[in-house]
Design a protein around this motif. Structure first.
Motif: not given
Length: 529
Positions: A122, A124, A126, A176
């Protein structure tokens, strides 16, 4: 000249007739030229009533076709110069004939795009895992120091990407990237000079990674995905780490050896694998993917350890060659060939096969009478081809993983196939003793069947194979099947061997694809001076 359909084909029709007459030679009465224009290429088949293969110069005609939509074209010509030209966009190919009714159909292990995204992939946004970033930075830094000591200057890496660059790229591809691949891009945005940081490989700029992923179907690879390919997917060694698929939405190409072999990172591993494992495919990788490493970190570690041990070559220029095992494949080949088998003790040959558990494909050539039960000691055999045997008893019950069987022999004891649960592809070639194919009803997954050039006592059982989607017959067999009076199988593709005319293939298409939209057909008749 008489024309129906697209009058713009007039000059092409005449040019085809002239080229055919120029190449047909002497002694002929009728001749045929067929051109298949796919949009990217043009292929040619030509023959006459006295010559199986006529050479025709069609280069200039091909140039004209590239300005037009894909179609299959045919000219039939007689010695008086009379010709009939036909163009159809709804016929894929002729001689051999090729009709595709469901272009989205795929064989087992050949998924269409749309595979579910793994949860860990996923996007994200981050930041990169700090511990992974520190380790990759440390390894790349040590490589740079040792490189500078050997070469007299730093590796010629471009500038680094930013976390924002990575987040934007991942948003575009919808996944990702592994943490260590992200960290590698935070060290350098590619390695265009091939410094040797990843051994024999180098990573691409991030923008190219995105472009490669989004070009065509998402993901990477595409092993024999066409319906006229063999189609069996073989498993990379070590077994259990990589999903046995021809392609995967979540295989992301990120680098290469700059010689048409490519690296991908696997975001969707098999149960025994790890997300981020590195695989190779390309020009020199035929069959299963090559398993390279468990991770980018593993690759960097192997390179740095080789440099520490002084195991490297300096060929000059920017490239430093660390002596790693990244390109090594200690496993035996996935396939095996046994030739001149008539005088061999096959059981002994099979018993002496090195690493028999790794044999996924086998060809047996020029055997006498053979029972295929002899290959039961090969537990992962998936494709078996028997060529030019005298007689074959296909006892394959002990070959539980066998998916594809091809047999060429005058006599085949077909009853021995009964009930095999996994066989989905069967080719019976040049069988002269008439086959009773009723046993094929017992094969629950038979998807592809080729009976061309074989004697078949009764073709009607073909109509009762519920999973059959791809069928190959010769022209006479096809006529017999159509005339049998049974509802025809619902096919994704039909292939017809031998010489077929455009009119014949159009008639067949109308039978197997009843109710399909009518295509614009062009017919032009004329006379050459």
């Amino acid at each position: 000249m008489t024309t129906t359909g697209d009058a713009g084909y007039g000059d092409i029709a005449r040019a085809m007739a002239e080229a055919l007459r120029a190449g047909a030679g002497a002694g002929w009465t009728t001749a045929t030229l067929q051109l298949q224009h796919t949009g990217g290429s043009v292929s040619c088949t030509a023959w006459s009533d006295v010559t199986q293969h006529v050479r025709v110069e069609y280069t200039s005609i091909a140039g004209e076709l590239f300005e037009r939509s894909p179609a299959t074209l045919e000219v039939r010509l007689d010695t008086a110069g009379r010709y009939v030209f036909t163009a159809r966009p709804d016929i894929a190919a002729m001689s051999p004939g090729r009709l595709i009714f469901d272009g989205d159909f795929r064989y087992p292990g050949h998924p269409r795009p749309g595979l579910p995204r793994p949860a860990a992939a996923e996007p994200t946004g981050a930041p990169t895992d700090p511990a992974v970033l520190a380790e990759v930075t440390r390894l790349a830094g040590e490589f740079a120091e040792r490189y500078a000591a050997i070469k007299g200057g730093p590796p010629p890496w471009p500038g680094a990407c930013t976390e924002a660059d990575l987040a934007a790229a991942e948003a575009r591809i919808g996944a990702r990237l592994p943490e260590d691949l992200r960290a590698l891009y935070l060290v350098a945005d590619g390695d265009p000079s091939e410094s040797g940081l990843l051994g024999p490989y180098s990573h691409d700029p991030l923008v190219r990674l995105v472009e490669n992923y989004l070009e065509g179907d998402p993901g990477s690879y595409g092993w024999e995905d066409e319906l006229d390919d063999d189609g069996v997917v073989f498993e990379p060694v070590p077994f259990g780490r990589v999903k046995r698929l021809s392609r995967n939405d979540w295989w992301v190409t990120f680098g290469s050896d700059r010689a048409m072999n490519y690296l991908l990172t696997d975001l969707d591993p098999a149960e025994g694998g790890s997300a981020g494992q590195v695989l190779e495919y390309g020009r020199d990788i035929y069959g299963p993917l090559h398993y390279v490493a468990t991770s980018i970190t593993g690759m960097l570690t192997e390179v740095v350890e080789a440099l520490r041990a002084g195991k490297y070559e300096d060929p000059g220029g920017p490239y430093l060659v660390a002596e790693t095992g990244l390109r090594d494949d200690p496993a035996r080949s996935y396939n095996e060939v046994i030739s001149r088998a008539a005088g061999l003790d096959l059981a002994g040959v099979v018993a002496g096969t090195p690493e028999p558990e790794l044999v996924q494909e086998l060809y047996l050539n020029d055997a006498a009478e053979v029972d295929l039960a002899v290959f039961a000691p090969l537990p992962t055999l998936r494709a078996l081809g028997v060529n030019r045997a005298a007689a074959v008893t296909p006892s394959i019950g002990g070959l539980e993983r066998l998916e594809a069987l091809q047999v060429e022999a005058p006599r085949v004891e077909l009853a021995a196939l009964a009930g095999h649960p996994g066989l989905w592809s069967l080719t019976l070639n040049r069988v002269s003793e008439p086959l009773d194919i009723d046993v094929l009803r017992t094969l629950p997954n038979l998807t592809r069947l080729d009976l061309s050039r074989s004697a078949v006592a009764d073709l009607r059982p073909v109509c009762d194979l519920p999973e059959l989607r791809v069928l190959t017959l010769d022209v006479d067999q096809l006529r017999a099947l159509i005339e049998c009076g049974r509802p025809l199988p619902r096919l994704a593709a039909l292939f017809v061997t031998g010489r077929t005319t455009l009119a014949e293939m159009a008639a067949v298409r109308s039978v197997f694809a009843a109710g399909a939209p009518e295509a614009v057909v062009t017919e032009i008749s004329g006379v050459l001076p």
